[in-house]
Write an enzyme that holds these catalytic residues in place. Structure first.
Site, PDB file in Angstrom:
ATOM      1  N   TYR A  67      54.597  40.744  36.534  1.00 33.18           N
ATOM      2  CA  TYR A  67      53.755  41.088  37.683  1.00 33.18           C
ATOM      3  C   TYR A  67      52.463  40.276  37.659  1.00 33.18           C
ATOM      4  CZ  TYR A  67      50.624  43.937  40.565  1.00 33.18           C
ATOM      5  OH  TYR A  67      49.704  44.369  41.495  1.00 33.18           O
ATOM      6  N   THR A  91      54.361  45.799  44.332  1.00 33.19           N
ATOM      7  CA  THR A  91      53.519  46.595  43.441  1.00 33.19           C
ATOM      8  C   THR A  91      54.279  47.285  42.319  1.00 33.19           C
ATOM      9  OG1 THR A  91      53.685  48.489  44.949  1.00 33.19           O
ATOM     10  CG2 THR A  91      51.801  47.007  45.243  1.00 33.19           C
TER      11      THR A  91
END
Length: 295
Positions: free
Chosen positions: A125, A62
């Protein structure tokens, strides 16, 4: 009795999922933290999935800026790890609910993104999470579910709301960007929706594919910070608007992360509530003690 495997049980969303699942005596739950299960290990994943009817994957890399520095490591978790889970679910006949992100989209729209919008991630990401989405679609065309969320906050981990209220004790004024638009989403409310989607999937009411798991409405980080201050009994005028170029980050952020929610109705489920309503519920929630419970 339905057997459910939860991965990433130690994270912010994972811990809320554990709490929601604890209210369901009809489910036999296996909650695996990162220490219990490394999703990048296909052999371990295959053994963990065996015997389960539903898998909810909350395991993820994350750290968005960290992914920019080590894209391979981030993609190993968010991409290949998801592929490992999808392959194991395909072998065992389990449904997979994969938590994904708005960052798979370009973030340059001006109206809410539908679930079938073209993907075009702008950072490492997002690219890694898209690899995971594609694995679910490829390996589980009939039993795979992708739920994209965004701007997540909750009681169990670092997040924007907690950070703003922590900084309130250190600074008189906070400058917060007002040119990124999105949908703040309470992790507990999302956890409830993910479990409900698992129920609908097993009952044959929910078609596989992409769902958008964000709260309704939209605001900016500036608007969210002001709302959080007001609910915490602080003066929202201590929050001052600024622009993203004042705070450059290693990973580019999408300017527009507002998602549409049309697919929930077909599954017999309502969309998540308005973001401000959900924020009020988060502040009113009696337990567990949240980081925004300021004196």
């Amino acid at each position: 009795m339905t057997r459910l495997l939860l991965t990433g049980a130690g994270g912010m969303l994972g811990r809320d999922l554990v709490a929601v699942l604890a209210t369901r005596p009809d489910l036999k739950v296996t909650a695996a933290t990162r220490a219990d299960l490394d999703v990048t290990d296909p052999t371990a994943v295959s053994a963990a999935v065996a015997g389960h009817d539903v898998v909810i994957n909350a395991a993820a890399w994350t750290n968005v800026d960290g992914a920019e520095a080590d894209e391979a490591a981030a993609t190993a978790v968010n991409g290949q790890g998801v592929a490992n889970l999808a392959a194991a679910c395909a072998t065992d006949g389990a449904r997979l609910i994969q938590v994904s992100t708005d960052y798979v989209l370009a973030g340059d729209a001006h109206t809410p993104y539908p679930e079938d919008a073209p993907t075009a991630p702008v950072n490492a990401y997002g690219r890694g999470k898209l690899v995971g989405e594609q694995a679910v679609a490829r390996l589980l065309p009939d039993t795979g579910y992708v739920v994209r969320t965004a701007w997540l906050y909750g009681a169990h981990g670092p997040n924007f709301v907690a950070t703003m209220l922590r900084l309130a004790a250190q600074r008189e004024h906070l400058d917060v960007v007002d040119d990124q638009h999105g949908q703040p989403t309470w992790s507990y409310a999302l956890a409830e929706r993910l479990v409900a989607l698992g129920d609908a999937a097993l009952a044959g009411r929910a078609a596989p594919g992409v769902y958008h798991g964000t709260c309704a409405g939209q605001t900016t980080w500036y608007g969210l910070a002001r709302a959080a201050f007001a609910l915490a009994g602080l003066d929202p005028d201590r929050i001052r608007p600024t622009t993203s170029d004042r705070y450059p980050r290693p990973a580019p952020r999408p300017a527009y992360s507002v998602l549409g929610h049309s697919r929930w109705a077909a599954a017999g489920l309502p969309p998540l509530p308005d973001w401000h309503t959900s924020l009020v519920d988060a502040f009113d929630s009696p337990a567990p003690p949240a980081p925004w419970k300021v004196a």
